[in-house]
Write an enzyme that holds these catalytic residues in place. Structure first.
Site, PDB file in Angstrom:
ATOM      1  N   HIS A   1     -10.648   2.248  -1.502  1.00  0.00           N
ATOM      2  CA  HIS A   1     -10.518   2.133   0.089  1.00  0.00           C
ATOM      3  C   HIS A   1     -10.943   0.859  -0.809  1.00  0.00           C
ATOM      4  O   HIS A   1     -12.537   0.533   0.297  1.00  0.00           O
ATOM      5  CB  HIS A   1     -11.548   3.535   0.811  1.00  0.00           C
ATOM      6  CG  HIS A   1     -10.481   3.388   1.949  1.00  0.00           C
ATOM      7  ND1 HIS A   1     -11.345   3.332   2.921  1.00  0.00           N
ATOM      8  CD2 HIS A   1      -9.523   3.123   2.747  1.00  0.00           C
ATOM      9  CE1 HIS A   1     -10.820   3.842   4.395  1.00  0.00           C
ATOM     10  NE2 HIS A   1      -9.290   3.769   3.988  1.00  0.00           N
TER      11      HIS A   1
ATOM     12  N   ARG B   1      -7.448  14.603   2.540  1.00  0.00           N
ATOM     13  CA  ARG B   1      -6.229  14.686   3.119  1.00  0.00           C
ATOM     14  C   ARG B   1      -4.607  14.410   2.485  1.00  0.00           C
ATOM     15  O   ARG B   1      -3.780  15.563   2.586  1.00  0.00           O
ATOM     16  CB  ARG B   1      -6.258  13.934   4.453  1.00  0.00           C
ATOM     17  CG  ARG B   1      -7.419  14.394   5.831  1.00  0.00           C
ATOM     18  CD  ARG B   1      -6.575  14.147   7.032  1.00  0.00           C
ATOM     19  NE  ARG B   1      -6.169  12.347   6.638  1.00  0.00           N
ATOM     20  CZ  ARG B   1      -7.540  11.660   7.118  1.00  0.00           C
ATOM     21  NH1 ARG B   1      -8.863  11.662   7.128  1.00  0.00           N
ATOM     22  NH2 ARG B   1      -7.301   9.835   6.741  1.00  0.00           N
TER      23      ARG B   1
ATOM     24  N   HIS C   1       0.782  -0.751   0.236  1.00  0.00           N
ATOM     25  CA  HIS C   1      -0.365  -0.136   0.111  1.00  0.00           C
ATOM     26  C   HIS C   1       1.112   1.145  -0.259  1.00  0.00           C
ATOM     27  O   HIS C   1       0.298   2.356  -0.747  1.00  0.00           O
ATOM     28  CB  HIS C   1      -1.023  -0.329   0.904  1.00  0.00           C
ATOM     29  CG  HIS C   1      -1.393   0.950   1.123  1.00  0.00           C
ATOM     30  ND1 HIS C   1      -3.883   0.719   1.153  1.00  0.00           N
ATOM     31  CD2 HIS C   1      -2.133   2.400   1.621  1.00  0.00           C
ATOM     32  CE1 HIS C   1      -3.839   2.148   1.169  1.00  0.00           C
ATOM     33  NE2 HIS C   1      -2.967   3.216   1.179  1.00  0.00           N
TER      34      HIS C   1
END
Lengths: 960, 266
Positions: free
Chosen positions: A295, A316, A228
């Site tokens: 996600h 973010r 990831h």
């Protein structure tokens, strides 16, 4: 302190919207014996107050005086009705409860002092329910095992909210003497998801420095080295066999996607593949940045929370790009199993696709809307191979000062964590998302689910923008996957950092130093602050009740040092942490699949097929979803996702006006065609690029300022055949970007999207490449939409129609794949796009729509019902390849680079002159009569349908 | 001539403050944004303004109920300041979440006290958040923000917009005494079911004013239609398309100029 229980429920006569929704869901599960559901909100409040103040809290704060009534204490089942079953759903201890926090603030505003609040939901089911059905209802509808406990009956007590405090104990994991089997066992036991080569590399490092690692050191390495975080597969060396011939890459990504960007070397690219989002120039003062993330695994377990934190997390990214951007638009693309499955078709450990879809949409809606960011573009794709692995792509665009596109943290800067507190949520999210899902993940990995609170993020954004304007920090990044471990680790990679973990503000006691370091609790960012600016920045944060805490400082010895109450718990070389991950060499194989075209009978007319495609899940109107998103907040919406005379036609791309005082706009679009990938992922990727670009061109996006993003979602790439398909798609990314002069500026991959079923079989998702695109619009007043504007206008088609029904929605209707996948002509496609861009910008075009799923027939139908005008069209005017003789191919072929264009008769000459030497033809005319008529070359009506019928077919699928 | 000054209130979760400030400035006011904490710290801050706007958003996440927590905060810290503001003849506008706050504070429909909640706003009948455009027909000639004859077209975007009253007498009183400012209608000015009435509001009520006509709360967003390119199908309409939302702000600014500033300087 006294504990008070409040129950708030609807007064008779007011509809119980929540209870009714649950009842619908129960009936959808096939449980018809439940006659009614009553819902109530429950508050458990501990505080130093008496009964009269409790009454006030209930009356003035918790209940609505008109619609609701309250009950102090526990209310029983309603008497005299059918058999009643009481169910309460409580959050597991430690799970963020935003409502509770607001209630505590409000009670303090009322003068009630400090309190402890928990909230729960109570349901009374009326009617006969068998225990097994009750379990299904609880599990499938009312509660999520990962974050909630269910209590049945009115006797049982809710779980205790109190957690025991943490007793410090330094933990070492001995690895120096382990053999291979021992290393692999340790990685598995601790959920590190590190493979043997990586474990041996780590073992060698600790042998060399002469000690055993602590738990937090190994955890940090596992986070930092996770697929990831470092994308080791896409950066690996590849030995590939293509149809028997060898091919080698030293670094796949650098030689494909990145290479296009560096070969194109556009001066308007400011920061690409370097920061949390790719940054390009917007105008003389400003830049825009764009990032799309996935996600997937969290959304499979907890669709609502997973999707909410997906959008929360990607917001973010621009906030943490350069010195921080202001988010101005969200995008979202989802892939689900088809929502009409019966429950016994769903593998164990998997949620029903309809529940996943509803939860994901609600999660994105609630988080995105609360953040005040318009969700303007997206797509939803259905295929049953997404049953175990739904895909949730969330994107965000931010606007920033062009001069603030880079960070400049220095030694001596303080490390300050801002925003939310740290809890036990999201532990191991990064490593978990890098592995394969199994039917046991639902229970084993519940701690990997993160819990979001949009308002915490919004408050943090509000103060960060003020601090940025005042130049009070030196660098910023978000706490995403890997939490503080990644954020501090990355920011201090070239410096060194020391952190005192006990200073990190916590949501509750009981967290170990390791949990603090790797928690992926949401809504946190890290900034680097000069000591002399601390007071000023602290004042800004305090003024709006946002927490900012110094947790350490950046050093100059390139070491990561962690302490807990003064005791050192980790010391790692930054170089090893960031560059120590072994370089991989992977095998890939690509062999074209042996496929053939189906033998479908030719028909006299194709109305039924057109209606079938219009109402198919992928093509049907997504209005049900789109309207749940606020797509107009910030006041900059120019081309909305829905357009046309009744505001319900499908826009090609979205346009927003980032600065309300400037006419410049930003256009956003996407392209994705997983079915083509079943034939050849190379052509799939090119089709995705072409589709995304066509969409921009249609609405007057500039062709010379197109920036692309890639998001690869693939199956298990340690299998050479699977990896081979990814390499093919990556090669296409290079070719497509070069052909269009459109650089990639950011990208992300999510691999291992496979699901291990209880019966031992594995379900893999299809190769899924999402291409997102953005471009500039010089003058928003010139935007063009896809709805037909006026009867009497001329319709043209630009671009050649080939015999390319492979992977088409026409074939999908009858369950076929075919072989003739649409192949992008790399020379003609950019030429057509450039000429079309000129025509649209020059005002020669009043409506423009791209041909994609469903081909020219669907494009015409959509333009017609969006505008409320009919069409008469002739297929003989369609430029086509010699082998494109069948009517079905002419109607439904999904060949790339085609546009349907509406032109006023007075502009005929100018338009035709501009298109000279390109494949184009005058397809027909706009008619006042609301009918779509398409004639074959022999004059026969192969499509003849009224617009209401077409529109209803398109709209009824998701009329939920 | 003295300036018309407007304040858009910020709070945790308020998110339409920037475009509301922009609309106010477009309408000719000098507009600021301030966090509710600043007002609580400095109660005199409000004295500098003639127009106070509670913008849209999700104040405190709409926890408990939409607008409830912010309403509670304002009631317990700013009740007197806001009462004085209205009594001084000044203007208060609540948009969407701001309307919900005004209702839950008791400022609207405003029978003189703050805690008398006889009218409320609750969940849409559809049970979900929706962003869509609606036609609105004025129902009163008392409200200074709206032109009694002008039907307008604006977007709504909310999950809790259904207005309900405690009983039928109150509803009758709202209607007969001119508290209803706008109703949801179709293009031809007729009331109708969903989606004409997007949330199932009682008698299609979309907006309320108070007894002075100087306080307006509305679910639709006037700040989202101040330029023609914000219209959902402006590409079909002429260049002379007149944005309806800006009118509401202009009317407020003109009222202040004519009634508050000139009388002050006189």
């Amino acid at each position: 302190m006294k504990q008070w229980r409040f129950e708030v429920l609807n007064r008779p006569g007011f509809s119980d919207v929540h209870g009714n929704g649950v009842l619908d869901d129960i009936h959808e599960l096939g449980i018809t014996s439940v006659e009614a559901v009553q819902s109530a909100r429950v508050f458990l409040i501990e505080g130093e107050f008496e009964a009269d103040f409790a009454q006030r809290i209930a009356r003035e704060l918790l209940s609505d005086p008109v619609c609701e009534q309250f009950h102090l204490g526990r209310s029983g089942a309603p008497a005299g009705l059918a058999r009643a079953t009481l169910i309460e759903v409580h959050l597991k201890s430690g799970v963020t409860d935003p409502v509770a926090e607001s209630v505590m603030t409000a009670i303090s505003d009322m003068g009630g002092g400090s309190t402890h609040v928990r909230t729960a939901r109570k349901y009374v089911l009326l009617g006969e329910v068998r225990p097994a059905q009750l379990e299904t209802i609880a599990k499938r509808i009312l509660a999520n095992d990962c974050i909630e406990d269910v209590i049945i009956g009115d006797e049982a007590e809710p779980p205790s909210p109190h957690l025991s405090p943490y007793q410090f104990e330094l933990v070492h994991w001995t690895i120096r003497d382990l053999d291979d089997a021992g290393l692999e066992a340790l990685s598995k036991e601790k959920d590190l998801f590190l493979n043997l080569v990586e474990m041996k590399t780590i073992q060698a490092y600790f042998r060399q420095i002469g000690r055993e690692p602590t738990d937090v050191e190994l955890e940090s390495l596992a986070q930092t080295w996770s697929e990831h975080c470092v994308h080791k597969t896409l950066r690996s060396a590849v030995d590939m066999t293509v149809d028997g011939k060898p091919l080698h890459f030293d670094n796949l990504l650098k030689e494909t996607v990145f290479k296009a960007t560096s070969d194109l070397n556009k001066d308007w690219c400011i920061s690409v593949f370097a920061d949390n989002a790719g940054v390009v120039e917007f105008d003389d003062e400003s830049a825009v940045c764009f990032k799309v993330e996935t996600h997937n695994h969290p959304s499979a377990l907890d669709p609502y929370g997973g999707a909410a934190t997906g959008i929360g997390g990607v917001i973010r990214d621009p906030m943490g790009t350069g010195m921080g951007a202001r988010p101005i638009a969200n995008t979202d693309v989802f892939c689900f199993g088809e929502p009409d499955k019966s429950l016994d078709e769903i593998p164990k450990g998997v949620l029903h696709p309809r529940r996943i879809m509803k939860g994901v949409v609600a999660g994105v809606r609630d988080y995105g809307n609360r953040m005040g960011i318009p969700t303007v573009n997206g797509a939803i794709y259905f295929d049953d191979r997404y049953l175990g692995n739904p895909l949730v792509y969330c994107g965000n665009v931010g606007l920033m000062d062009k001069a603030k596109a880079f960070k400049h943290q220095q030694s001596g800067n303080l490390i300050v964590v801002v925003g939310g507190r740290t809890g036990r949520d999201g532990i191991h999210g990064a490593t978990f998302s890098s592995g394969e899902m199994t039917h046991e993940h639902e229970t084993v990995f519940s701690h990997a689910v993160q819990i979001g609170n949009a308002i915490t993020e919004k408050k943090m954004l509000d103060v960060l923008l003020q601090a940025n304007d005042a130049d009070l920090y030196e660098a910023i990044t978000d706490c995403g996957a890997g939490g503080l471990s990644s954020a501090v680790g990355e920011m201090g990679a070239k410096l060194g950092a020391e952190v005192d973990l006990e200073t990190v503000p916590l949501k509750y006691t009981g967290l170990s130093y390791t949990e603090i370091w790797i928690s992926e609790a949401q809504e946190r960012m890290v900034i680097a602050v000069r000591p002399e600016n601390l007071e000023a920045i602290q004042r800004i944060f305090d003024s709006e009740n946002v927490q900012a805490t110094v947790i350490g400082r950046f050093t100059n010895d390139r070491k990561l040092r962690l302490r807990y109450n003064g005791q050192q718990v980790a010391e790692l070389d930054m170089d090893f942490l960031h560059d120590g991950v072994p370089k991989y060499s992977r095998q890939a194989i690509w062999r074209p699949r042996a496929l053939s075209e189906p033998a479908l009978p030719e028909k006299g007319e194709y109305n039924e097929e057109l209606l079938g495609i219009l109402s198919s899940y992928n093509v049907a109107s997504k209005e049900w979803v789109i309207r749940q998103y606020d797509h107009e907040v910030q006041g900059g919406s120019v081309v909305k996702p829905l357009t046309g005379v009744a505001n319900d036609g499908p826009s090609d791309a979205a346009v927003v006006q980032p600065k309300l005082t400037s006419p410049r706009g930003l256009a956003l679009s996407c392209g994705m065609n997983p079915l083509y990938g079943d034939i050849d992922p190379y052509w799939m990727a090119l089709a995705g690029i072409d589709e995304a670009i066509r969409n921009l061109i249609c609405i007057v996006g500039r062709i010379d300022r197109i920036a692309l993003l890639d998001n690869f979602c693939w199956g298990n790439c340690t299998k050479p055949e699977t990896f081979g398909t990814l390499v093919r798609a990556a090669q296409a990314c290079y070719d497509g970007a070069m052909a269009y002069g459109a650089p990639f500026i950011s990208g992300k991959d999510s691999l291992n999207n496979e699901f291990a079923c209880a019966d031992g079989t594995t379900m893999s998702i299809p190769a899924t490449l999402l291409i997102s695109a953005m471009s500039l619009v010089d003058d928003i007043d010139k935007c063009v939409t896809m709805d037909l504007k006026r009867p009497g206008n001329l319709l043209f088609i630009v671009g050649r129609t080939n015999n390319e029904l492979g992977g088409s929605h026409y074939y999908k209707l009858s369950g076929h794949l075919g072989a003739n996948v649409p192949k992008l002509d790399l020379e003609t496609a950019p030429a057509i796009a450039a000429r079309m861009a000129e025509a649209v910008a020059g005002g020669l075009v009043v409506a423009c729509h791209d041909c994609s799923e469903g081909g020219v027939a669907v494009a015409l139908a959509e333009m017609a019902f969006a505008g409320g005008f009919g069409i008469e069209a002739d297929l003989y005017a369609v430029p086509k390849s010699k082998d494109c003789t069948r009517i079905d191919a002419q109607l439904f072929s999904e060949s790339n680079s085609r546009y349907v264009v509406e032109v006023e008769p007075s502009n005929y000459d100018a338009f035709a002159t501009l298109m000279l030497n390109l494949p184009f033809g005058q397809l027909g005319r706009v008619k006042a009569e609301p009918r779509l008529v398409i004639r074959a070359e022999d004059g026969r009506r192969v499509i003849d349908a009224d617009l209401d019928t077409l529109k209803q077919a398109w709209q009824r699928t998701f009329d939920w | 001539m003295a300036e018309v000054r407007a304040l858009a209130l910020r709070a945790a979760g308020i998110n339409c403050d920037v475009e509301t400030q922009f609309a106010l400035e477009m309408a000719g006011a000098k507009a600021d944004r301030a966090h509710v904490n600043r007002l609580i710290e400095d109660k005199g801050l409000l004295d500098r303004y003639q127009i106070l706007v509670f913008p849209g958003g999700f104040s405190y996440g709409d926890d408990v109920a939409a607008g409830k927590i912010l309403a509670n905060q304002v009631v317990h810290h700013l009740a007197d300041a806001i009462r004085k503001f209205i009594d001084d003849g000044k203007l208060v506008l609540g948009i969407c979440n701001g309307f919900q706050v005004l209702i839950k504070m008791g400022i609207l429909p405003g029978n003189g006290t703050f805690k008398q909640e006889e009218v409320t706003i609750t969940n849409n009948d559809s049970g979900r958040y929706e962003d869509r455009w609606v036609y609105l027909l004025p129902q009163t000639d008392r409200c200074v923000f709206i032109e009694p004859e002008r039907q307008v077209y604006l977007p709504v975007a909310h999950a809790e917009g259904k207005i309900v009253t405690k009983n039928a007498e109150l509803l009758q009183q709202l209607k007969s005494d001119g508290y209803v400012a706008y109703k949801y209608v179709d293009k031809n000015g007729e009331e109708g079911p969903y989606p004409i009435n997007p949330n199932g509001s009682t008698e299609s009520i979309a907006a309320l004013t108070d007894s002075t006509g100087r306080v307006l709360g509305l679910m639709p967003h006037p700040e989202r239609f101040v330029r023609r390119t914000q219209h959902p199908h402006w590409t079909r309409l002429g260049e002379d398309l007149d944005p309806d939302g800006i009118k509401i702000f202009r009317n407020a600014v003109r009222y202040v100029r004519e009634n508050l500033l000139e009388s002050c300087t006189a």
